[in-house]
Motif scaffolding. Sequence first.
Motif, PDB file in Angstrom:
ATOM      1  N   GLU A 199      -8.997  -2.042   0.503  1.00  0.00           N
ATOM      2  CA  GLU A 199      -9.097  -2.141   1.972  1.00  0.00           C
ATOM      3  C   GLU A 199      -7.767  -1.763   2.593  1.00  0.00           C
ATOM      4  O   GLU A 199      -7.707  -1.070   3.604  1.00  0.00           O
ATOM      5  CB  GLU A 199      -9.484  -3.567   2.389  1.00  0.00           C
ATOM      6  N   GLY A 200      -6.684  -2.209   1.976  1.00  0.00           N
ATOM      7  CA  GLY A 200      -5.347  -1.878   2.467  1.00  0.00           C
ATOM      8  C   GLY A 200      -5.070  -0.383   2.382  1.00  0.00           C
ATOM      9  O   GLY A 200      -4.523   0.216   3.312  1.00  0.00           O
ATOM     10  N   ARG A 218     -12.438   9.304   1.532  1.00  0.00           N
ATOM     11  CA  ARG A 218     -10.985   9.447   1.659  1.00  0.00           C
ATOM     12  C   ARG A 218     -10.334   9.969   0.384  1.00  0.00           C
ATOM     13  O   ARG A 218      -9.351  10.689   0.402  1.00  0.00           O
ATOM     14  CB  ARG A 218     -10.358   8.083   1.996  1.00  0.00           C
ATOM     15  N   THR A 252       0.840  -1.204   0.000  1.00  0.00           N
ATOM     16  CA  THR A 252       0.000   0.000   0.000  1.00  0.00           C
ATOM     17  C   THR A 252       0.874   1.252   0.000  1.00  0.00           C
ATOM     18  O   THR A 252       0.583   2.219  -0.704  1.00  0.00           O
ATOM     19  CB  THR A 252      -0.930   0.020   1.231  1.00  0.00           C
ATOM     20  N   GLN A 275     -16.387   4.814   2.467  1.00  0.00           N
ATOM     21  CA  GLN A 275     -15.115   5.289   3.045  1.00  0.00           C
ATOM     22  C   GLN A 275     -14.156   5.732   1.949  1.00  0.00           C
ATOM     23  O   GLN A 275     -13.492   6.758   2.057  1.00  0.00           O
ATOM     24  CB  GLN A 275     -14.442   4.152   3.819  1.00  0.00           C
ATOM     25  N   TYR A 302     -12.140  -7.143   5.093  1.00  0.00           N
ATOM     26  CA  TYR A 302     -10.899  -6.916   4.349  1.00  0.00           C
ATOM     27  C   TYR A 302     -10.794  -7.821   3.126  1.00  0.00           C
ATOM     28  O   TYR A 302     -10.589  -7.374   2.011  1.00  0.00           O
ATOM     29  CB  TYR A 302      -9.694  -7.123   5.270  1.00  0.00           C
ATOM     30  N   LEU A 312      -7.194   2.020   2.466  1.00  0.00           N
ATOM     31  CA  LEU A 312      -8.012   2.754   3.431  1.00  0.00           C
ATOM     32  C   LEU A 312      -7.354   2.807   4.815  1.00  0.00           C
ATOM     33  O   LEU A 312      -7.619   3.698   5.603  1.00  0.00           O
ATOM     34  CB  LEU A 312      -9.405   2.130   3.549  1.00  0.00           C
ATOM     35  N   LYS A 313      -6.491   1.814   5.099  1.00  0.00           N
ATOM     36  CA  LYS A 313      -5.842   1.762   6.413  1.00  0.00           C
ATOM     37  C   LYS A 313      -4.665   2.742   6.510  1.00  0.00           C
ATOM     38  O   LYS A 313      -4.173   3.031   7.588  1.00  0.00           O
ATOM     39  CB  LYS A 313      -5.329   0.347   6.688  1.00  0.00           C
ATOM     40  N   GLU A 314      -4.170   3.216   5.341  1.00  0.00           N
ATOM     41  CA  GLU A 314      -3.006   4.114   5.349  1.00  0.00           C
ATOM     42  C   GLU A 314      -3.438   5.550   5.656  1.00  0.00           C
ATOM     43  O   GLU A 314      -4.587   5.911   5.450  1.00  0.00           O
ATOM     44  CB  GLU A 314      -2.325   4.081   3.968  1.00  0.00           C
ATOM     45  N   THR A 315      -2.492   6.355   6.121  1.00  0.00           N
ATOM     46  CA  THR A 315      -2.844   7.746   6.456  1.00  0.00           C
ATOM     47  C   THR A 315      -2.646   8.693   5.271  1.00  0.00           C
ATOM     48  O   THR A 315      -3.273   9.730   5.196  1.00  0.00           O
ATOM     49  CB  THR A 315      -1.991   8.239   7.638  1.00  0.00           C
ATOM     50  N   SER A 368     -16.907   0.025   2.725  1.00  0.00           N
ATOM     51  CA  SER A 368     -15.604   0.503   2.266  1.00  0.00           C
ATOM     52  C   SER A 368     -15.735   1.373   1.018  1.00  0.00           C
ATOM     53  O   SER A 368     -14.901   2.234   0.775  1.00  0.00           O
ATOM     54  CB  SER A 368     -14.614  -0.639   2.052  1.00  0.00           C
TER      55      SER A 368
END
Length: 489
Positions: free
Chosen positions: A243-244, A276, A220, A272, A422, A246-249, A269
């Motif tokens: 999904e991966g 994002r 990611t 989201q 996920y 989405l977990k990053e900033t 997701s």
Amino acid sequence: MRSITETYDSFAKLSPDQTAIHTTNQQISYKKWNVLINQTANWLHALPSETKTIGILLPNDIPFLQMFLGACRAGWIAVPYDLKWNLTELKQRIHLSSPSLIVTTREIYSKIKHQIPNVTVLQDCLHNISQCSTSFEWEPEDDLPFYIGFTSGTTGSPKAFIRSQESWSASFDCNRIDFELNKTDHVLIPGALIHSHFLYGAVSTLYLGGTVYLLEKFSTAKVLSWTNNFPITAVYVVPTMIEGLLKETISINKPLKVISSGAKWNERSKIQFRQRFPELSLYEFYGASELSFISVLSEKEGMQKDRTVGKPCYGVEVQVRDEDQEIVKPYSTGKIYVRSNYMIAGYFDQEGVIQTIKDDEGWATVHDMGYIDEDGFLYITGREQNMILYGGINIFPEEIEKVISVHPNVEEVAIIGLSDSYWGQVTAAVIKGKNNLTEMQLKRFCKKHLSSYKIPRKWFFLNEMPYTTSGKIARADLVKQIESQVSHH
């Protein structure tokens, strides 16, 4: 007859210095790319070969695409093999596809050379290729086969399918019309080329004259940094990758087309993702290895109808039929049938006989069930079989059940798919066992016989299985029972 490498000559003349492929450590121009493909085709052409089939057992890099597309230009058939397969799985698929030679890295060569015939080292091949003529003159025959892929049949044993160049070159129209891609695009391919979604993304970009950015393997962080640092305009993904992300900033602050296939996304997701990455436009398509593109859902339509897999792609007809093969009314569920020029030529058996998947009118089905609404949008209600879609990979319960049922303390086993935010679905094993059988023992047992991604992620032990009236395990009831057990925890 269109060939999938036919545009390279003109790109080499019109935009010789444009980058064709960009990797972590190398960039290659269209002029150089065209020369490489010609040399590779000449090298293959000169090899004595019965089957004119080359096996590719290589990591994601330029040589993978070079071998694949050089074979296409030479009128050979290319067969990508997965580096994740264990030796038994690899042997099975080599047996099915009978390649004249298999190109691999020196490291893999040293591990398998005694077990697998006709293996050769990439470096040696590249050396020989560099000695070959840089122009290649050859007219392909009509509708030449160029690609062998594998699907696991419902029995879990692999089936080999074969594709013609025409089926892919025709579907490049979908890229132009449905995804609005052209030669100005810079396309990121972050997944393994062994999966036809990513291989197709790379090959179609090169056909259209764009630039391919190829990651060695998915990460990611890499996807985000490459997207922000290079002029990338489109990226091919499967939902797991999203999904991966989405977990990053880090965010992506420029317009980008995201072309997604594989498992259907969950709504959470998607919402989201849109929040994002407001600049991104999403193209989701529904397809199958055998049928290729079926339907596509664009960004605007996805906002209005989020549960659909979209409308038929350019050049694709879709019908939903009942058990008597009659076309059903809108909103009635039935089996989905597809007709297009993008399908495989067929499955082929050990003797090399091709069995078509089409009926006399050219329609085919992979036994997915669904319905069409009054606006012509397609919805999928489920797989006719019990297939589990794990991060875009198809897993067949029967294959895993066969292995686990061999364990002396297993009385009964059912493999089911549990929904997972996920992966889309994860495999769960439901076991009726004896002698204090444990998860640990079974995992160890599975490790000996299954690839790691097929080993169940969750384990449940029951005293009694639910059965249907005919005495089979009632899968639907079992899934409900386990899902409710999970949600109460």
